[in-house]
Design an enzyme around this catalytic site. Structure first.
Site, PDB file in Angstrom:
ATOM      1  CD  GLU A 134      22.795 -58.553  26.782  1.00 25.76           C
ATOM      2  OE1 GLU A 134      23.087 -59.420  27.637  1.00 25.76           O
ATOM      3  OE2 GLU A 134      23.404 -57.477  26.665  1.00 25.76           O
ATOM      4  CG  HIS A 266      26.135 -55.630  23.605  1.00 28.56           C
ATOM      5  ND1 HIS A 266      26.288 -56.926  23.144  1.00 28.56           N
ATOM      6  CD2 HIS A 266      25.933 -55.745  24.949  1.00 28.56           C
ATOM      7  CE1 HIS A 266      26.178 -57.779  24.135  1.00 28.56           C
ATOM      8  NE2 HIS A 266      25.964 -57.079  25.258  1.00 28.56           N
ATOM      9  NE  ARG A 285      33.819 -58.560  30.832  1.00 34.49           N
ATOM     10  CZ  ARG A 285      33.383 -59.682  31.399  1.00 34.49           C
ATOM     11  NH1 ARG A 285      33.994 -60.824  31.102  1.00 34.49           N
ATOM     12  NH2 ARG A 285      32.370 -59.668  32.232  1.00 34.49           N
TER      13      ARG A 285
END
EC number: 5.3.1.8
Length: 407
Positions: A134, A266, A285
């Site tokens: 992304e 991130h 996560r």
């Protein structure tokens, strides 16, 4: 060429104003609005607007993938639109997370399918067999945690806190290869008992609040410490507040971007922007979340190499008024263009989506014409002719397959 209708995702970290105002709706909204989804994701596909009503973009692509994607992309991505386009609006911090490579996603998805784990199980890691690179382009000032910082700087930030428990972590960061040091520290932090995590997070947050106001701290370090204290307020006892000091804290001006390739940790902290990504749900996560953290799988995926220069600036497209943000991702390319009365041909291969960011954009493709205002979007199938843009405003375009496939 078709006008699109798109849906908004409501998450607690979203904004009550940004997406509503972008779409010309009243604000503040009753519920926080976090993401505007534009594309053909199975869970929230955009809708093609036609004379007889609306229809799912995902269904249209599935019915005729060669028309919509072109033969090469249809084969490469199994008849699936490779990208997903979002407008993201964060008023509260998101979780620390990372996404797998294509090979990791394919293997992880197959393993969980074989185990019979339901795809909607909150503890499932791999919802599909696709990668999720992304790029995020700020539309307002935005702050992002992005990749690991230089190991010596991470050690310095920890050492200033004077927390005795951190001493072995500091030693690991200063000994040998940086990636090995980060692997040891992150593994230890995520693997310690929850009670110890909570105690350490509280100590680090308290000392960070003190360090942020020290007379000899520089502004960048002060900001990192301030965020530790704020993150602990939002996620008390979460060891992710400690991990945040290991990561680059990037402040993006509008138009600047960050790219998150496979395994790059991130977290978006605040701000709004455009996000182009692979069309996938695969997220692992690593903190700042009440959701499931699969430590073992996350450690397999994480890229522990320091990311020394995370900010991407827009580059001109040769022979065009457009700009783009170069990344190695093949799933998408993201472009932006100032639209004027001088016609500009949007010459890109594969499926494309145009999103009007400011003003008004007039699109002409073959015999079809559309006018987009701020917040409105249009879709072009691969088989449809290039569009000519005129008007007065600013438009973003996402397209697939612009990076050559590795041989």
């Amino acid at each position: 060429m078709h006008r699109l209708e798109n849906d908004i995702r409501n998450y607690a970290w979203g904004s009550h104003r940004v997406l509503a105002e972008f779409g010309g709706r009243p604000s503040p909204t009753a519920r926080p609005e976090a993401e505007l989804w534009i594309g053909a994701h199975p869970s929230t596909p955009s809708r093609l607007v036609g004379a007889d009503g609306t229809s799912s973009l995902a269904d249209a692509i599935a019915a005729d993938p060669h028309h919509h994607l072109g033969s090469a992309l249809a084969a490469e991505y199994d008849g699936r639109l490779p990208f997903l386009f979002k407008v993201l609006a964060a008023e509260q911090p998101l979780s620390i997370q990372a996404h797998p490579s294509h090979a990791q996603a394919k293997a992880g998805f197959a393993a969980e399918e074989e185990l019979g784990i339901p795809r909607d199980d909150p503890k499932r890691n791999y919802k599909d067999p696709f990668a999720k690179p992304e790029v995020f382009v700020a539309q307002t000032e935005a702050e992002v945690l992005c990749g690991f910082r230089r190991s010596a700087h991470a050690a310095h930030l920890l050492s200033r806190l004077g927390v005795a428990t951190l001493a072995p972590y500091i030693g690991s960061l200063l000994a040998g290869r940086a990636s090995d040091g980060f692997r040891v520290v992150v593994t230890t932090l995520l693997s310690m008992p929850e009670e110890k995590q909570s105690t350490l997070a509280a100590q680090v947050a308290a000392e960070s609040a003190r360090a942020a106001t020290a007379s000899d701290v520089n502004p960048d370090e002060a900001r990192a410490y301030e965020w530790v204290a704020r993150l602990h307020e939002a996620y008390p006892g979460d060891v992710g507040v400690v991990i945040s000091l290991l990561m680059n804290l990037v402040t993006l001006a509008p138009g600047q971007a960050v790219y998150h390739g496979p395994g790059v940790p991130h977290a978006y902290l605040r701000g709004s922007g455009l996000e182009a990504q692979g069309n996938s749900d695969n997220t692992l996560r690593g903190g700042l979340t009440p959701k499931h953290v699969d430590v073992a799988e996350l450690l397999k995926v994480l890229d522990f190499e320091p990311l020394t220069d995370p900010v991407i600036t827009a580059q001109p497209v040769p022979g065009s008024p457009a700009m783009h943000w170069p990344t190695p991702a093949r799933e998408f390319g993201l472009y932006e263009c100032e639209v004027t009365d001088d016609p500009h041909v949007m010459s890109l291969t594969g499926p494309r989506i145009a999103l009007c960011l400011e003003g008004t954009t007039h699109l002409a493709s073959g015999d079809t014409q559309l006018e987009l205002r701020r917040g409105e979007s249009a879709y072009f199938a691969a088989a449809e002719p290039d569009a000519t843009l005129t008007g007065a405003g600013r438009v973003a375009v996402i397209a697939a397959g612009q990076v050559r496939r590795a041989r």
